[in-house]
Design a protein around this motif. Structure first.
Motif, mmCIF file in Angstrom:
data_model
loop_
_atom_site.group_PDB
_atom_site.id
_atom_site.type_symbol
_atom_site.label_atom_id
_atom_site.label_comp_id
_atom_site.label_asym_id
_atom_site.label_seq_id
_atom_site.Cartn_x
_atom_site.Cartn_y
_atom_site.Cartn_z
ATOM 1 N N HIS A 44 0.846 -1.192 0.000
ATOM 2 C CA HIS A 44 0.000 0.000 0.000
ATOM 3 C C HIS A 44 0.880 1.241 0.000
ATOM 4 N N PHE A 45 0.280 2.381 -0.259
ATOM 5 C CA PHE A 45 1.022 3.631 -0.253
ATOM 6 C C PHE A 45 1.673 3.858 1.113
ATOM 7 N N GLY A 46 2.895 4.361 1.082
ATOM 8 C CA GLY A 46 3.636 4.650 2.304
ATOM 9 C C GLY A 46 4.562 3.551 2.741
ATOM 10 N N MET A 47 4.336 2.339 2.277
ATOM 11 C CA MET A 47 5.133 1.196 2.713
ATOM 12 C C MET A 47 6.586 1.306 2.252
ATOM 13 N N PHE A 48 6.796 1.908 1.072
ATOM 14 C CA PHE A 48 8.144 2.033 0.515
ATOM 15 C C PHE A 48 8.510 3.485 0.206
ATOM 16 N N LYS A 49 7.929 4.405 0.944
ATOM 17 C CA LYS A 49 8.147 5.818 0.633
ATOM 18 C C LYS A 49 9.589 6.257 0.889
ATOM 19 N N ASN A 50 10.298 5.585 1.788
ATOM 20 C CA ASN A 50 11.690 5.956 2.045
ATOM 21 C C ASN A 50 12.602 5.586 0.876
ATOM 22 N N LEU A 51 12.218 4.559 0.138
ATOM 23 C CA LEU A 51 12.991 4.148 -1.027
ATOM 24 C C LEU A 51 12.481 4.784 -2.312
ATOM 25 N N ALA A 52 11.161 4.986 -2.396
ATOM 26 C CA ALA A 52 10.560 5.440 -3.652
ATOM 27 C C ALA A 52 10.199 6.911 -3.660
ATOM 28 N N GLY A 53 10.135 7.545 -2.488
ATOM 29 C CA GLY A 53 9.716 8.943 -2.419
ATOM 30 C C GLY A 53 8.234 9.062 -2.094
ATOM 31 N N ASP A 54 7.774 10.288 -1.924
ATOM 32 C CA ASP A 54 6.402 10.532 -1.484
ATOM 33 C C ASP A 54 5.371 10.451 -2.597
ATOM 34 N N ASP A 55 5.780 10.609 -3.840
ATOM 35 C CA ASP A 55 4.827 10.599 -4.944
ATOM 36 C C ASP A 55 4.178 9.226 -5.076
ATOM 37 N N PRO A 56 2.844 9.153 -5.066
ATOM 38 C CA PRO A 56 2.183 7.841 -5.104
ATOM 39 C C PRO A 56 2.467 7.061 -6.389
ATOM 40 N N ILE A 57 2.579 7.745 -7.509
ATOM 41 C CA ILE A 57 2.852 7.037 -8.758
ATOM 42 C C ILE A 57 4.270 6.480 -8.746
ATOM 43 N N ALA A 58 5.212 7.227 -8.203
ATOM 44 C CA ALA A 58 6.582 6.714 -8.062
ATOM 45 C C ALA A 58 6.601 5.492 -7.157
#
Length: 304
Positions: A44-58
């Protein structure tokens, strides 16, 4: 060896080891190799935000790059139409399956269907109608429904009947579109009406529609009833969706007591082709925590 030379050599060697360790560790943090998972695990969104960034599409792109073939988003109905459309397009581009989002009826405890009150049922049915449009934008099939709290002044049989009647009306809205509401028994509060797989099975049988099935959340069911594989076997023909979280803590597999490798092996042998929603937090912070989730799924997915 002179003391100065020894210190310099030790420092260089230690630095090389530290650097090598950092490089060996940071490389997969930054760019892990795509993994071929055996089942459709859905972050889900937020699970990999440290690796992928805050943008949901990213974040969606990152999930696909890591090998995840599904995605879920409880809060999809609250997102704007433009983002919903973009999410749907991104999932289609990566050939990812959209998992559940929650049908908005005011919250898990609110507007309980067990009460049989018209105003509560109307709120639920309005949520079903709106969910049809959202599902079309993101190419979703499953939507989570939590009937609500107990209505303590009514016998449990009457409450179950009220829930069944409301869900039949919801199914009439969803069924023509091939959509499925999945009922989720929860462990969050003793005041919740729906708490066990057997009760959910009974209600699904009562609704008697392909648009009303069970969401078997392994974390909640471990807390409420245990005997996970046994109870999944008993209710199997009504299970359409599964969610994941270890217990205690509701973090990724391998952090608690549940033998997820054995459960995933069982699901694979049963021929389960649906989505397994990763509805849990990360046990560790920062990039290392994101990576720990990915590595945990690689470990428990290694059951063949």
């Amino acid at each position: 060896m002179k003391r100065r030379d020894f210190i310099q050599k030790t420092a260089l060697t230690s630095g090389a080891v530290t650097l090598g360790g950092a490089m060996a560790y940071s490389a997969p943090v930054q760019a892990g190799a795509k993994h071929n998972f055996n089942l459709k695990y859905a972050p889900h969104f937020g699970m990999f935000k440290n690796l992928a960034g805050d943008d949901p599409i990213a974040q969606l792109n990152f999930m696909a790059e890591q090998g995840f073939t599904a995605f879920e988003d409880n809060g999809m109905m609250g997102r704007n139409v433009a983002l919903q459309t973009k999410i749907g397009e991104t999932l289609a581009r990566h050939n990812m399956t959209m998992g559940v989002f929650v049908i908005d009826k005011g919250g898990n405890m609110a507007n309980t269907l067990a009460a049989g009150k018209k105003e509560y049922v109307d709120i639920f049915l309005d949520g079903c109608r709106k969910a049809v449009d959202v599902a079309k934008r993101v190419n979703a099939k499953w939507m989570t429904v939590v009937p609500g709290a107990y209505e303590r002044n009514l016998p449990i049989g009457i409450q179950n009947a009220n829930v069944i009647e409301a869900l039949r009306r919801g199914a009439e809205i969803l069924e023509p579109h091939g959509l499925v509401m999945v009922l989720e028994p929860l462990s969050d509060s003793p005041d919740l009406h729906l708490q066990t797989s057997e009760q959910t099975y009974l209600i699904c049988k009562g609704v008697n529609s392909p648009s009303c099935k069970i969401l078997y959340d392994i974390y909640h069911m471990q807390k409420n009833e245990g005997h996970l594989i046994h109870n999944m076997n008993l209710t199997w023909e009504e299970i359409a969706y599964i969610q994941i979280g270890d217990n205690p803590g509701r973090k990724e597999p391998t952090t608690g007591e549940i033998n997820y490798k054995n459960i995933f092996k069982y699901l694979h042998e049963k021929g389960f082709k649906g989505v397994l929603g990763m509805e849990h937090g990360n046990s560790r912070p920062n990039k290392e925590g994101d990576l720990a989730v990915i590595n945990a799924y690689k470990e428990v997915d290694n059951f063949l």
